[in-house]
Design an enzyme around this catalytic site. Structure first.
Site, PDB file in Angstrom:
ATOM      1  CB  ALA B  41     -46.297  80.754  -6.653  1.00  0.00           C
ATOM      2  CB  THR B  42     -43.786  78.934  -1.867  1.00  0.00           C
ATOM      3  OG1 THR B  42     -45.074  78.401  -1.593  1.00  0.00           O
ATOM      4  CG2 THR B  42     -43.706  80.320  -1.280  1.00  0.00           C
ATOM      5  CB  THR B  43     -42.286  74.570  -2.227  1.00  0.00           C
ATOM      6  OG1 THR B  43     -41.948  75.473  -1.188  1.00  0.00           O
ATOM      7  CG2 THR B  43     -41.235  73.513  -2.360  1.00  0.00           C
TER       8      THR B  43
END
Lengths: 249, 270
Positions: B41-43
């Site tokens: 999962a990123t930002t």
């Protein structure tokens, strides 16, 4: 001597008498089910008697504080572990009581060399998706009674416990004659306190039936001067999945 | 109950054989993990504004070059007053969130009182520390942000964590995940040179800033999901303050985007 069956039965009988005596002063607890949820109400003098067990389950208990505490923890642990490993949807009062609490109590009660639990409990669980609420009373020997819950065509909308059986049956008689459905929260609280008063009055008067309305209101006023109303709502319309809410009276 | 007599939810689970002991820590052996075996999962970002703490995240989860999922929820509600945003491996992060949620509830029910802010912050720290062994082997790295309203101080607090579980209380903002360099730059700029510092922003301004920061990250980082107006997938934005947690409805986000688009149209083209 305990190995002889007759002696065992006698020992159990003695133990039952002893526990009933210990519980005899227990202040009654009333659960009333209605449109907005389940109301639990009692009058407390010194310690909390109503507790949250899980998202939709509450417990009220009378008896020895140490035993109540151990049983309360058992309930919270079993429900919490089930809710974590599976899901909150999988936690049910029926399974909690019939697989965990009831065998535990029965075992302790019948092991006559060990200490029994001095506690009598009332559990309430909000029904899911329009199912009826489950109200359940569990005794020190592991026996339990329900209001019928989902099994019944017409589950009773109330459950009570008290220090003495006579007192509890008078409370039930009073509640059977009283209109419970369709009441507002305040009205139900009022009925709950009346039922508590009936139970409290008949704790000391073994032979009396349900007292008159005047006796109830006079005794109720007098008792509320000495103790505080403890009330909890399992809120059917709670914004989060946690439905337990203490009511400020 | 633990030996000290204080019931603790992870201990209860271990006693019942439900939760495995944290694995022993080994130095990584061999090369890195094969590409594509871990979903990431990123930002995510969070900052303080006049109305509490705002927490937001894009919706993309990737694995190597693949977009695995475009509707991931990275901003999670732990209880009525606590939010956790996750960057890293969702498999670990979602389990941590579940563990935290159950731990806080268990504590409240069994102890008949709410866990203190300090206790909640430490609980997450401990979960991260238990995860070091995995993280060192390159599996299940999680870098969360935690925000909660602290009733004792009547204040919303914000913390970020490192992989090993150290927690740092933040005065203004925190960002994590692959798009975080862009997010940090945008937030830093807005805070220092914007019309007013973030702490003085109202909700509308704060939401706009969060959306712009995520948009910038999506421009610069392939692993950050941009707004998919066609599929109507918008970032997840939540706010925590003394009233509890509010999730901003898509309609509010759409309005903010539309206003930004309008502004862009009014600018002269080169």
């Amino acid at each position: 001597m305990i190995e002889e069956p007759y002696r065992w039965v006698e020992a159990i009988q003695n133990r039952r008498e002893y526990i009933e005596n210990q519980l005899a002063a227990g202040s009654p607890i009333v659960a009333l089910s209605g449109a907005d949820g389940i109301l639990l109400v009692t009058v407390s003098r010194e310690r909390q008697k109503l507790f949250e067990i899980y998202d939709r389950i509450a417990m009220g208990a009378i008896g020895h504080p140490g035993d109540i505490e151990r049983l309360r923890m058992t309930g919270i642990e079993v429900a919490g572990a089930e809710g974590f490993t599976r899901s909150a949807q999988d936690v049910s009062l029926r399974r909690l009581v019939s697989y965990s609490m009831s065998p535990l109590l029965k075992n302790a009660f019948e092991q006559i060399y060990g200490p029994p639990y001095l506690a009598r409990m009332l559990f309430a669980e909000l029904g899911r998706n329009g199912e009826p609420d489950l109200l359940l009373t569990l005794d020190y020997d592991g026996s339990y009674h329900t209001n019928g819950g989902a099994l019944s065509n017409a589950p009773e909308p109330f459950a009570v416990i008290s220090g003495k059986h006579h007192s509890a049956s008078m409370m039930s008689e009073f509640l059977r004659k009283t209109k419970i459905s369709g009441l507002s929260q305040d009205e139900r609280l009022n009925v709950g306190l009346d039922a508590w008063t009936v139970g409290h009055l008949t704790l000391t008067r073994e032979e009396d039936g349900v007292p008159s309305a005047e006796t109830i209101s006079a005794h109720r006023e007098e008792q509320l001067k000495q103790g505080a109303v403890e009330a909890v709502l399992l809120d059917r319309h709670a914004p989060s999945k946690i439905t337990y809410r203490s009511l400020k009276i | 109950m633990t030996d000290s007599g204080v019931p603790d939810f992870p201990t209860l689970l271990r006693r019942n054989g439900i939760l495995p002991e944290p694995p022993p820590v080994h130095a990584p052996r061999g090369g890195p993990l094969p590409e594509g075996c871990q979903t990431m999962a990123t930002t995510i970002l969070a900052f303080k504004f006049a109305g509490g703490v705002l927490m937001a995240g894009d919706r993309r989860a990737t694995s190597g070059n693949l977009v695995i999922y475009d509707r991931a929820d990275k901003v999670l509600e732990i209880d009525r007053f606590s939010l956790m945003a996750i960057a890293g491996v969702p498999a670990t992060a979602w389990e941590m969130a579940r563990m935290l949620e159950h731990s806080f509830q268990f504590y409240r029910r069994s102890q008949l009182q709410e866990m203190s802010m300090e206790g909640k912050v430490r609980a997450l720290s401990k979960l991260l520390r238990d995860n070091i062994g995995m993280a060192l082997q390159g599996v299940g790295v999680v870098v969360p942000i935690f925000a909660a309203y602290d009733p004792a101080a009547d204040l919303s607090r914000l913390y970020f964590y490192d992989v090993m579980g150290a927690q740092f209380e933040v005065a203004d903002f925190a960002a994590s995940g692959s798009g975080s360099p862009s997010v940090r730059a945008v937030l830093q700029y807005a805070n220092a040179y914007g019309s007013r510092p973030m702490l003085k922003m109202n909700e509308e301004e704060a939401v706009l800033l969060a959306l712009r920061a995520l948009d910038t990250a999506a421009q610069n980082d392939t692993a950050t999901g941009a707004v998919d107006r066609h599929g109507r997938v918008y970032p997840l934005v939540k706010i925590v303050n003394s009233k509890g947690i509010t999730t901003l409805p898509d309609a509010v986000l759409i309005k903010a985007y539309q206003r930004d688009l309008q502004n862009a149209k009014n600018q002269p083209t080169p």
